[in-house]
Design a protein around this motif. Structure first.
Motif, mmCIF file in Angstrom:
data_model
loop_
_atom_site.group_PDB
_atom_site.id
_atom_site.type_symbol
_atom_site.label_atom_id
_atom_site.label_comp_id
_atom_site.label_asym_id
_atom_site.label_seq_id
_atom_site.Cartn_x
_atom_site.Cartn_y
_atom_site.Cartn_z
ATOM 1 N N LEU A 79 40.001 48.188 40.595
ATOM 2 C CA LEU A 79 41.299 48.006 41.025
ATOM 3 C C LEU A 79 42.234 47.058 39.769
ATOM 4 O O LEU A 79 43.401 47.333 39.995
ATOM 5 C CB LEU A 79 41.014 46.994 42.174
ATOM 6 N N SER A 80 41.463 46.284 39.269
ATOM 7 C CA SER A 80 42.353 45.617 38.234
ATOM 8 C C SER A 80 42.894 46.482 37.128
ATOM 9 O O SER A 80 43.948 46.087 36.655
ATOM 10 C CB SER A 80 41.267 44.756 37.214
ATOM 11 N N LEU A 139 46.048 47.614 39.717
ATOM 12 C CA LEU A 139 46.527 46.656 40.763
ATOM 13 C C LEU A 139 48.003 46.131 40.380
ATOM 14 O O LEU A 139 48.920 46.288 41.302
ATOM 15 C CB LEU A 139 45.718 45.498 40.756
ATOM 16 N N CYS A 193 43.174 54.678 43.392
ATOM 17 C CA CYS A 193 42.131 53.780 43.666
ATOM 18 C C CYS A 193 40.649 54.579 43.514
ATOM 19 O O CYS A 193 39.813 54.132 43.041
ATOM 20 C CB CYS A 193 42.207 52.796 44.750
ATOM 21 N N THR A 225 40.194 41.294 37.636
ATOM 22 C CA THR A 225 40.757 41.669 38.925
ATOM 23 C C THR A 225 41.451 40.495 39.384
ATOM 24 O O THR A 225 42.807 40.264 39.709
ATOM 25 C CB THR A 225 40.204 42.171 39.933
ATOM 26 N N LEU A 236 45.864 39.760 39.588
ATOM 27 C CA LEU A 236 46.376 39.452 40.914
ATOM 28 C C LEU A 236 47.031 38.191 40.886
ATOM 29 O O LEU A 236 48.346 38.066 41.190
ATOM 30 C CB LEU A 236 45.240 39.230 42.033
#
Length: 266
Positions: free
Chosen positions: A20-21, A24, A46, A254, A258
């Motif tokens: 996801l990183s 994202l 994803c 990740t 975020l």
């Protein structure tokens, strides 16, 4: 903080959080730019990166750690099938330039092990940073706004430096595990990691200004990022520590991405 670090060392983070990183920030950036979230394309992207990371991890077990188990081949077939289906479906939703980048990424996942194994080398680090820090985020951004404005791509630069620092730490561990002499001395690697982390955090703050929330998001980004990045220079002494640190590196990638996304928009 110790409890947080232990949580980030769980094996599941390798296959779920780390992929996801790589997309994202691009997805979040695209959403805030267009105010429309392309849900299906985002899910497919994803799923594709998770399938690619799972495939990469299984290749790593077979090739680098010589782990041979009948179920491993079954899992590899399943992950390859998921990766292929997601990739082919994405081909119908993107233009040919983005499709070429997607194909190059999947090719990199496989070619780093076959026909010649160059995993754990400087060449792999360069390609990994290029894909995970920049190209995949570009693809994620395109999936939301169907364009790649040059002035917006500069926002991905801090992520490139974060991936570079994390990849160097992984390289250090890989040399330890394979009993290889690193191309760069460990002390120099630590210095490069510290410099890369400093540049990433500093650029992240600079690009996120001006703040719309009294600089609170930027302060949290700096404090948490620095706290999470400090352990990456710690050496490993055995295989258990190496595994824990590897999962930890995947998790903070990740988490910091975020935090940067929140600071960038607030």
């Amino acid at each position: 903080m110790k409890n947080i670090i232990k949580t980030l060392q769980l094996p599941i983070t390798k296959l779920l959080l780390y992929p996801l990183s790589t997309v994202l920030f691009g997805l979040i950036y695209g959403y805030f730019t267009s105010n429309v979230f392309n849900f299906m394309t985002s899910i497919l992207l994803c799923v594709m990166v998770m399938g690619a990371e799972t495939t990469h991890y299984l290749f790593h077990l077979k090739t680098d750690r010589y782990y041979d188990h009948p179920k491993l081949n079954i899992f590899l077939i399943i992950s390859e099938a998921i990766l292929t289906i997601a990739l082919l479906t994405l081909f119908f939703r993107m233009n040919w330039r983005i499709n070429l980048l997607l194909f190059m990424y999947v090719a990199f996942i496989h070619l780093q092990y076959f026909p010649f194994n160059f995993s754990g080398t400087i060449y792999q680090i360069i390609l990994k940073v290029m894909f995970n820090g920049f190209i995949l985020n570009c693809i994620a951004l395109y999936s939301q706004i169907h364009s790649l404005p040059k002035e917006q791509l500069i926002a991905f630069i801090p992520l490139v430096f974060i991936q570079f620092a994390i990849s160097l730490s992984s390289y250090n561990m890989c040399c330890y595990y394979k009993y290889l002499t690193p191309a760069i001395q460990p002390k120099m690697i630590n210095r490069i990691m510290i410099i890369s982390s400093f540049i990433a955090v500093s650029l992240g703050v600079y690009l996120s200004l001006p703040s719309t929330f009294y600089y609170l998001a930027q302060i949290i980004f700096v404090l948490l990022s620095v706290s999470l990045l400090v352990p990456i220079v710690n050496p490993v002494k055995n295989e258990v520590q190496m595994n824990h640190k590897h999962y930890y590196l995947c998790s903070i990638s990740t988490t910091i991405t975020l935090l940067y996304a929140i600071a960038y928009y607030y």
